[in-house]
Design an enzyme around this catalytic site. Structure first.
Site, PDB file in Angstrom:
ATOM      1  CB  CYS A 159      -3.234  15.896  13.656  1.00 18.77           C
ATOM      2  SG  CYS A 159      -4.294  14.535  14.145  1.00 18.77           S
TER       3      CYS A 159
ATOM      4  CG  HIS B 248      -2.019  17.547  17.217  1.00 15.49           C
ATOM      5  ND1 HIS B 248      -3.344  17.876  17.067  1.00 15.49           N
ATOM      6  CD2 HIS B 248      -1.957  16.184  17.132  1.00 15.49           C
ATOM      7  CE1 HIS B 248      -4.051  16.778  16.891  1.00 15.49           C
ATOM      8  NE2 HIS B 248      -3.231  15.742  16.934  1.00 15.49           N
TER       9      HIS B 248
ATOM     10  CG  ASN C 229      -6.675  14.253  18.484  1.00 15.89           C
ATOM     11  OD1 ASN C 229      -6.792  15.226  17.740  1.00 15.89           O
ATOM     12  ND2 ASN C 229      -5.787  13.295  18.276  1.00 15.89           N
TER      13      ASN C 229
HETATM   14  N1  ACO Z   1     -10.156   1.827  28.399  1.00 16.17           N
HETATM   15  C1  ACO Z   1      -9.668   0.801  29.097  1.00 16.17           C
HETATM   16  N2  ACO Z   1      -8.696  -0.006  28.625  1.00 16.17           N
HETATM   17  C2  ACO Z   1      -8.213   0.249  27.399  1.00 16.17           C
HETATM   18  C3  ACO Z   1      -8.692   1.316  26.605  1.00 16.17           C
HETATM   19  C4  ACO Z   1      -9.705   2.123  27.153  1.00 16.17           C
HETATM   20  N3  ACO Z   1     -10.240   3.166  26.493  1.00 16.17           N
HETATM   21  N4  ACO Z   1      -8.012   1.320  25.443  1.00 16.17           N
HETATM   22  C5  ACO Z   1      -7.140   0.298  25.476  1.00 16.17           C
HETATM   23  N5  ACO Z   1      -7.270  -0.343  26.667  1.00 16.17           N
HETATM   24  C6  ACO Z   1      -6.551  -1.533  27.116  1.00 16.17           C
HETATM   25  C7  ACO Z   1      -6.145  -2.442  25.962  1.00 16.17           C
HETATM   26  O1  ACO Z   1      -7.188  -3.294  25.633  1.00 16.17           O
HETATM   27  C8  ACO Z   1      -4.957  -3.149  26.573  1.00 16.17           C
HETATM   28  O2  ACO Z   1      -5.432  -4.166  27.395  1.00 16.17           O
HETATM   29  P1  ACO Z   1      -4.630  -5.570  27.505  1.00 16.17           P
HETATM   30  O3  ACO Z   1      -3.274  -5.207  28.027  1.00 16.17           O
HETATM   31  O4  ACO Z   1      -5.470  -6.349  28.442  1.00 16.17           O
HETATM   32  O5  ACO Z   1      -4.594  -6.106  26.104  1.00 16.17           O
HETATM   33  C9  ACO Z   1      -4.314  -2.093  27.460  1.00 16.17           C
HETATM   34  O6  ACO Z   1      -5.337  -1.113  27.728  1.00 16.17           O
HETATM   35  C10 ACO Z   1      -3.146  -1.414  26.808  1.00 16.17           C
HETATM   36  O7  ACO Z   1      -3.545  -1.049  25.461  1.00 16.17           O
HETATM   37  P2  ACO Z   1      -2.668  -0.168  24.551  1.00 16.17           P
HETATM   38  O8  ACO Z   1      -3.347   0.108  23.251  1.00 16.17           O
HETATM   39  O9  ACO Z   1      -1.289  -0.782  24.526  1.00 16.17           O
HETATM   40  O10 ACO Z   1      -2.699   1.149  25.402  1.00 16.17           O
HETATM   41  P3  ACO Z   1      -1.568   2.206  25.621  1.00 16.17           P
HETATM   42  O11 ACO Z   1      -1.151   2.125  27.036  1.00 16.17           O
HETATM   43  O12 ACO Z   1      -0.535   2.159  24.544  1.00 16.17           O
HETATM   44  O13 ACO Z   1      -2.382   3.518  25.436  1.00 16.17           O
HETATM   45  C11 ACO Z   1      -2.840   5.207  23.799  1.00 16.17           C
HETATM   46  C12 ACO Z   1      -3.123   3.781  24.253  1.00 16.17           C
HETATM   47  C13 ACO Z   1      -3.320   6.155  24.901  1.00 16.17           C
HETATM   48  C14 ACO Z   1      -3.625   5.510  22.552  1.00 16.17           C
HETATM   49  C15 ACO Z   1      -1.328   5.342  23.574  1.00 16.17           C
HETATM   50  O14 ACO Z   1      -0.847   4.359  22.697  1.00 16.17           O
HETATM   51  C16 ACO Z   1      -0.933   6.644  23.048  1.00 16.17           C
HETATM   52  O15 ACO Z   1      -0.902   7.603  23.783  1.00 16.17           O
HETATM   53  N6  ACO Z   1      -0.620   6.687  21.726  1.00 16.17           N
HETATM   54  C17 ACO Z   1      -0.405   7.899  20.981  1.00 16.17           C
HETATM   55  C18 ACO Z   1      -1.321   7.882  19.814  1.00 16.17           C
HETATM   56  C19 ACO Z   1      -2.348   8.970  19.837  1.00 16.17           C
HETATM   57  O16 ACO Z   1      -2.504   9.724  20.764  1.00 16.17           O
HETATM   58  N7  ACO Z   1      -3.045   9.074  18.766  1.00 16.17           N
HETATM   59  C20 ACO Z   1      -3.994  10.120  18.626  1.00 16.17           C
HETATM   60  C21 ACO Z   1      -4.464  10.223  17.239  1.00 16.17           C
HETATM   61  S1  ACO Z   1      -3.135  10.430  16.102  1.00 16.17           S
HETATM   62  C22 ACO Z   1      -2.727  12.016  16.090  1.00 16.17           C
HETATM   63  O17 ACO Z   1      -3.390  12.855  16.623  1.00 16.17           O
HETATM   64  C23 ACO Z   1      -1.490  12.392  15.389  1.00 16.17           C
END
Ligand code: ACO
Length: 366
Positions: A112, A286, A316
């Site tokens: 990224c 980004h 993204n």
């Molecule tokens: N739809 C529905 N439910 C989902 C989805 C989805 N697409 N994805 C995950 N869940 C569920 C999981 O299964 C979990 O369920 P559970 O509690 O029953 O086990 C629950 O939602 C929470 O899952 P987490 O992975 O903990 O979700 P979180 O709230 O942390 O959100 C996210 C995930 C949005 C990716 C978050 O961690 C985030 O914003 N991280 C930043 C990382 C990022 O944006 N990376 C991008 C690429 S890297 C880069 O560009 C540098």
């Protein structure tokens, strides 16, 4: 003399996939995706379109915007984490497809942050006189590594077939990262400032300053663990069966690091250039997800008019987010002459930083 951006261009793939379309193959909802990431839809290429095709289209569009012909390009810098093939990189193919003569080429692997590192490299090449015109491209085709296999037709709505239980389970297993990504490419043409607008200026124009950082200790926060020299053999069916060809992501840790590092790099670049935070007109950041952008805005004390987002309709696009967003802002007339712009990014590796840029055409010195 520092480098200025003389033109920009974008390549937008034809297939728009909404969050509701994704519900056909995985357990998710539009509400979950929008509220956690800000993404409403993303674009994907047709099968057979490779990253170098998108990159070449964006490069040609940027050259047309700059009024520069392909044979005037001295060097080409291509950033991607989704190359056409593992070896060689895409830059040679992009040079050939975009008609850039025998321009020397570089492939960057900063994910990224690739376009950001490319801007700094272009500035180094131009300001040291090694090159007069450099094209920097960020391009991605993520479609190929999304775990949808034959279920792609279901996602695109081109079949009435329902997913098998196995297809649905696999797509749901990978839903936390797969809903984030889309395909796209953006490019910028950089040239020496003096050649474009010779004048006596109150403030210097072009790339003023860059802060680039890497911390390899964070390489496993988001990685594709298989298919590489750390495996023997390099690639085999066991790795595919284990899903090691798909990205693995520690979303919470990535969120924390990205929110800390991007604002810190912007502040460091401003300080080194002798500028204040309130002089910033735009932060082109980004587009990983809207939560990260909100956190970075809060840290910097700026709102969405200064740090805008276009993730809603692109998802993204990894190395392509910065040039696509900057191109759209230029098209919308939101990049005024003389404005102070900070580009900032955070990418897998981990690589991050900021490039501070003064738009050409500012006020002449008295
Ligand atoms: N739809 C529905 N439910 C989902 C989805 C989805 N697409 N994805 C995950 N869940 C569920 C999981 O299964 C979990 O369920 P559970 O509690 O029953 O086990 C629950 O939602 C929470 O899952 P987490 O992975 O903990 O979700 P979180 O709230 O942390 O959100 C996210 C995930 C949005 C990716 C978050 O961690 C985030 O914003 N991280 C930043 C990382 C990022 O944006 N990376 C991008 C690429 S890297 C880069 O560009 C540098």
């Amino acid at each position: 003399m520092p480098a200025v951006i003389a033109g920009t261009g974008v390549a937008a793939p034809p297939n728009v996939v909404t969050n509701d379309d994704l519900t056909r193959i995985m357990d998710t909802t539009d509400e979950w995706i929008r509220s956690r990431t800000g993404v409403a839809s993303r674009r994907f290429v047709d099968p057979g379109t490779a990253t170098s095709d998108l990159a070449a289209e964006a490069a040609r569009a940027a050259l047309a915007d700059a009024g520069v012909s392909g044979d005037e390009v001295d060097m080409l810098v291509c950033a991607t984490m989704t190359p056409d093939r593992h070896n060689p990189g895409i830059a040679g193919s992009v040079q050939h497809k975009a008609g850039l003569g025998d321009a020397a080429t570089f492939d960057l692997r900063q994910q990224c942050a690739g376009f950001l590192f490319g801007l700094d490299l272009a500035d180094m090449l131009i300001s040291t006189g090694r090159a007069g015109t450099v094209v920097v491209v960020g391009a991605e085709v993520h479609a190929g590594y999304l775990p949808w296999g034959d279920a792609w037709q279901i996602v695109l709505g081109s079949t009435d077939r329902a997913p098998t239980a196995g297809e649905r389970a696999l797509a749901t297993h990978h839903r936390s990262w797969s809903v984030l990504f889309g395909d796209g490419a953006g490019a910028a043409v950089l040239r020496e400032q003096a050649a474009a607008t010779p004048r006596s200026l109150a403030s210097p124009e072009g790339i003023l300053n860059s802060v680039l950082r890497t911390d390899g200790a964070h390489a496993d926060l988001i990685e594709v663990p298989g298919l590489g020299s750390q495996q023997r053999p390099y690639a085999d069916a066991a790795q595919i069966t284990a899903g090691l060809h798909h990205p693995a992501m520690n979303g919470a840790s990535l969120y924390r690091l990205a929110v800390e590092t991007m604002p810190a790099a912007v502040c460091e670049a401003l300080e080194a250039a002798g500028c204040e935070l309130d002089e910033l007109d735009l932060v082109v950041a980004h587009q990983a997800n809207d939560r990260i952008l909100d956190g970075a805005r809060r840290r910097l004390g700026v709102d969405a008019s200064v740090m805008p987002s276009n993730i809603e309709h692109w998802g993204n696009t990894t190395a392509a987010t910065l040039p696509i967003l900057y191109h759209e802002l230029r098209q919308q007339g939101r990049v005024a002459a003389g404005s102070l712009v900070a580009f900032t990014s955070f990418g897998a590796g981990a690589h991050w930083g900021a490039v501070l840029y003064r738009e050409p055409g500012g006020t002449e010195a008295a």
